[in-house]
Design a protein around this motif. Structure first.
Motif, mmCIF file in Angstrom:
data_model
loop_
_atom_site.group_PDB
_atom_site.id
_atom_site.type_symbol
_atom_site.label_atom_id
_atom_site.label_comp_id
_atom_site.label_asym_id
_atom_site.label_seq_id
_atom_site.Cartn_x
_atom_site.Cartn_y
_atom_site.Cartn_z
ATOM 1 N N GLY A 120 -25.732 -34.477 -78.099
ATOM 2 C CA GLY A 120 -24.615 -34.128 -78.964
ATOM 3 C C GLY A 120 -25.068 -33.655 -80.330
ATOM 4 O O GLY A 120 -24.485 -32.730 -80.918
ATOM 5 N N ILE A 121 -26.110 -34.288 -80.868
ATOM 6 C CA ILE A 121 -26.657 -33.863 -82.151
ATOM 7 C C ILE A 121 -27.144 -32.434 -82.075
ATOM 8 O O ILE A 121 -26.885 -31.610 -82.960
ATOM 9 C CB ILE A 121 -27.809 -34.811 -82.566
ATOM 10 N N GLY A 122 -27.865 -32.110 -80.986
ATOM 11 C CA GLY A 122 -28.355 -30.747 -80.824
ATOM 12 C C GLY A 122 -27.245 -29.730 -80.702
ATOM 13 O O GLY A 122 -27.360 -28.595 -81.185
ATOM 14 N N ALA A 123 -26.145 -30.134 -80.097
ATOM 15 C CA ALA A 123 -25.038 -29.193 -79.856
ATOM 16 C C ALA A 123 -24.148 -29.002 -81.083
ATOM 17 O O ALA A 123 -23.525 -27.947 -81.237
ATOM 18 C CB ALA A 123 -24.179 -29.707 -78.691
ATOM 19 N N THR A 124 -24.092 -29.985 -81.958
ATOM 20 C CA THR A 124 -23.132 -29.913 -83.056
ATOM 21 C C THR A 124 -23.746 -29.855 -84.454
ATOM 22 O O THR A 124 -23.092 -29.371 -85.387
ATOM 23 C CB THR A 124 -22.189 -31.138 -83.022
ATOM 24 N N LEU A 125 -24.953 -30.311 -84.623
ATOM 25 C CA LEU A 125 -25.525 -30.387 -85.969
ATOM 26 C C LEU A 125 -26.687 -29.437 -86.225
ATOM 27 O O LEU A 125 -27.050 -29.207 -87.373
ATOM 28 C CB LEU A 125 -26.011 -31.825 -86.234
ATOM 29 N N ARG A 126 -27.250 -28.880 -85.165
ATOM 30 C CA ARG A 126 -28.383 -27.970 -85.332
ATOM 31 C C ARG A 126 -27.900 -26.547 -85.397
ATOM 32 O O ARG A 126 -27.064 -26.126 -84.600
ATOM 33 C CB ARG A 126 -29.363 -28.129 -84.164
ATOM 34 N N GLY A 174 -28.719 -31.247 -94.839
ATOM 35 C CA GLY A 174 -27.565 -32.096 -94.587
ATOM 36 C C GLY A 174 -27.407 -32.426 -93.120
ATOM 37 O O GLY A 174 -27.073 -33.565 -92.757
ATOM 38 N N GLY A 175 -27.638 -31.434 -92.249
ATOM 39 C CA GLY A 175 -27.551 -31.665 -90.814
ATOM 40 C C GLY A 175 -28.610 -32.639 -90.337
ATOM 41 O O GLY A 175 -28.365 -33.471 -89.463
ATOM 42 N N ALA A 176 -29.811 -32.546 -90.916
ATOM 43 C CA ALA A 176 -30.890 -33.462 -90.547
ATOM 44 C C ALA A 176 -30.544 -34.890 -90.936
ATOM 45 O O ALA A 176 -30.750 -35.834 -90.159
ATOM 46 C CB ALA A 176 -32.194 -33.033 -91.232
ATOM 47 N N ALA A 177 -29.991 -35.047 -92.137
ATOM 48 C CA ALA A 177 -29.597 -36.383 -92.592
ATOM 49 C C ALA A 177 -28.514 -36.962 -91.694
ATOM 50 O O ALA A 177 -28.554 -38.141 -91.319
ATOM 51 C CB ALA A 177 -29.109 -36.318 -94.040
ATOM 52 N N ARG A 178 -27.539 -36.122 -91.332
ATOM 53 C CA ARG A 178 -26.455 -36.594 -90.466
ATOM 54 C C ARG A 178 -26.977 -36.907 -89.067
ATOM 55 O O ARG A 178 -26.548 -37.884 -88.440
ATOM 56 C CB ARG A 178 -25.355 -35.535 -90.392
ATOM 57 N N ALA A 179 -27.914 -36.114 -88.582
ATOM 58 C CA ALA A 179 -28.504 -36.366 -87.259
ATOM 59 C C ALA A 179 -29.222 -37.705 -87.235
ATOM 60 O O ALA A 179 -29.062 -38.512 -86.311
ATOM 61 C CB ALA A 179 -29.472 -35.236 -86.907
ATOM 62 N N TRP A 180 -30.021 -37.942 -88.274
ATOM 63 C CA TRP A 180 -30.762 -39.206 -88.337
ATOM 64 C C TRP A 180 -29.810 -40.390 -88.430
ATOM 65 O O TRP A 180 -29.952 -41.376 -87.696
ATOM 66 C CB TRP A 180 -31.705 -39.200 -89.539
ATOM 67 N N LEU A 181 -28.810 -40.293 -89.297
ATOM 68 C CA LEU A 181 -27.880 -41.398 -89.477
ATOM 69 C C LEU A 181 -27.071 -41.668 -88.206
ATOM 70 O O LEU A 181 -26.795 -42.823 -87.867
ATOM 71 C CB LEU A 181 -26.925 -41.108 -90.637
ATOM 72 N N THR A 182 -26.721 -40.608 -87.483
ATOM 73 C CA THR A 182 -25.944 -40.769 -86.254
ATOM 74 C C THR A 182 -26.747 -41.533 -85.201
ATOM 75 O O THR A 182 -26.243 -42.488 -84.589
ATOM 76 C CB THR A 182 -25.526 -39.400 -85.701
ATOM 77 N N ALA A 183 -27.986 -41.123 -84.994
ATOM 78 C CA ALA A 183 -28.832 -41.807 -84.011
ATOM 79 C C ALA A 183 -29.142 -43.233 -84.459
ATOM 80 O O ALA A 183 -29.143 -44.176 -83.650
ATOM 81 C CB ALA A 183 -30.121 -41.022 -83.800
ATOM 82 N N TYR A 184 -29.400 -43.398 -85.742
ATOM 83 C CA TYR A 184 -29.702 -44.713 -86.312
ATOM 84 C C TYR A 184 -28.512 -45.660 -86.153
ATOM 85 O O TYR A 184 -28.668 -46.812 -85.732
ATOM 86 C CB TYR A 184 -30.057 -44.527 -87.784
ATOM 87 N N SER A 185 -27.317 -45.165 -86.459
ATOM 88 C CA SER A 185 -26.118 -46.002 -86.363
ATOM 89 C C SER A 185 -25.849 -46.404 -84.918
ATOM 90 O O SER A 185 -25.443 -47.546 -84.647
ATOM 91 C CB SER A 185 -24.910 -45.258 -86.943
ATOM 92 N N TYR A 186 -26.053 -45.477 -83.998
ATOM 93 C CA TYR A 186 -25.884 -45.802 -82.584
ATOM 94 C C TYR A 186 -26.832 -46.931 -82.190
ATOM 95 O O TYR A 186 -26.425 -47.907 -81.531
ATOM 96 C CB TYR A 186 -26.161 -44.578 -81.706
ATOM 97 N N THR A 187 -28.078 -46.816 -82.599
ATOM 98 C CA THR A 187 -29.080 -47.804 -82.199
ATOM 99 C C THR A 187 -28.786 -49.173 -82.793
ATOM 100 O O THR A 187 -28.829 -50.194 -82.086
ATOM 101 C CB THR A 187 -30.483 -47.333 -82.625
ATOM 102 N N ILE A 188 -28.473 -49.217 -84.084
ATOM 103 C CA ILE A 188 -28.164 -50.491 -84.725
ATOM 104 C C ILE A 188 -26.946 -51.138 -84.060
ATOM 105 O O ILE A 188 -26.950 -52.334 -83.733
ATOM 106 C CB ILE A 188 -27.890 -50.291 -86.225
#
Length: 218
Positions: A210-216, A136-150
């Motif tokens: 932020g992903i590393g600090a909160t989702l990993r 779940g954390g991996a999915a949220r990490a990917w979506l967070t970075a993806y959404s930022y980029t888009i």
């Protein structure tokens, strides 16, 4: 009289033609009629493959993804850390979207028409889970970075210089004049609407950190 196309008309050919026209017309100017004219067929022929413009956009986004995958797979090195892999993927996504006028708008919110996205996503999620993220954390990490980029590229392509013109973009002087009573907001324009490459990198670093600090998992 309409000429008979020498190459069979299929979804991929239509999507590739649409992507070519996109750089000339932009998303608002892209129409099935214009695509039909470029293909030298009548517009109704396209409705055999696409029921409406959204269906065409879905196929265009899928074609963009296929092309992007061919580029990015060659760039991924075995043993790359999750931060570097995620950062490289987002840089590649932005770079590819910028190849097309309104590319990010076309790409966002569409439904891919095949499973071209599955293998790359699986590989990226595996990199994250092997680095300590839960699924779940991996999915949220990917979506967070993806959404930022888009989101960044949508704003960049909307507010930045038109690639078809030598100059352009947000008029910061006029903006500053309108915001004269708000000096911090006025000065922020230089950071937000200039040097998109540098701004993207700063934001991406913040997102990945932020992903590393909160989702990993620690």
């Amino acid at each position: 009289m309409v000429k008979v196309a020498t190459t069979p008309l299929d979804r991929t050919r239509v999507a590739r033609t649409a992507l070519k026209l996109l750089n000339e017309t932009g998303l608002d100017g892209l129409s099935l009629r214009a695509i039909a004219k470029e293909l030298d067929v009548k517009a109704p022929a396209l409705y055999w493959h696409f029921k409406d413009k959204q269906a065409l956009l879905d196929e265009m986004a899928t074609e963009m993804l296929r092309r992007m995958n061919e580029e990015l797979v060659a760039e991924l090195l075995p043993g790359t850390g999750w931060q570097e892999a995620l950062t490289a993927a987002m840089r590649g996504l932005r770079r590819h979207l910028l190849k097309y006028r309104d590319g990010a708008k076309v790409y966002s919110g569409t439904h891919f028409t095949d499973l071209s996205y599955a293998a790359p996503m699986e590989a990226h999620l595996r990199t994250l889970t092997e680095a300590g993220f839960t699924p779940g954390g991996a999915a949220r990490a990917w979506l967070t970075a993806y959404s930022y980029t888009i989101g960044f590229v949508i704003e960049e392509q909307s507010m930045g210089p038109d690639p078809a013109k030598e100059e352009g973009g947000y008029d910061l002087a006029a903006r500053a004049e309108r915001l004269a009573a708000y000096p911090l907001a006025a000065a922020a324009g230089q950071e937000m609407f200039r040097d998109y490459d540098g701004g993207f990198e700063k934001g991406l670093t913040a997102v990945v950190t932020g992903i590393g600090a909160t989702l990993r998992e620690s």
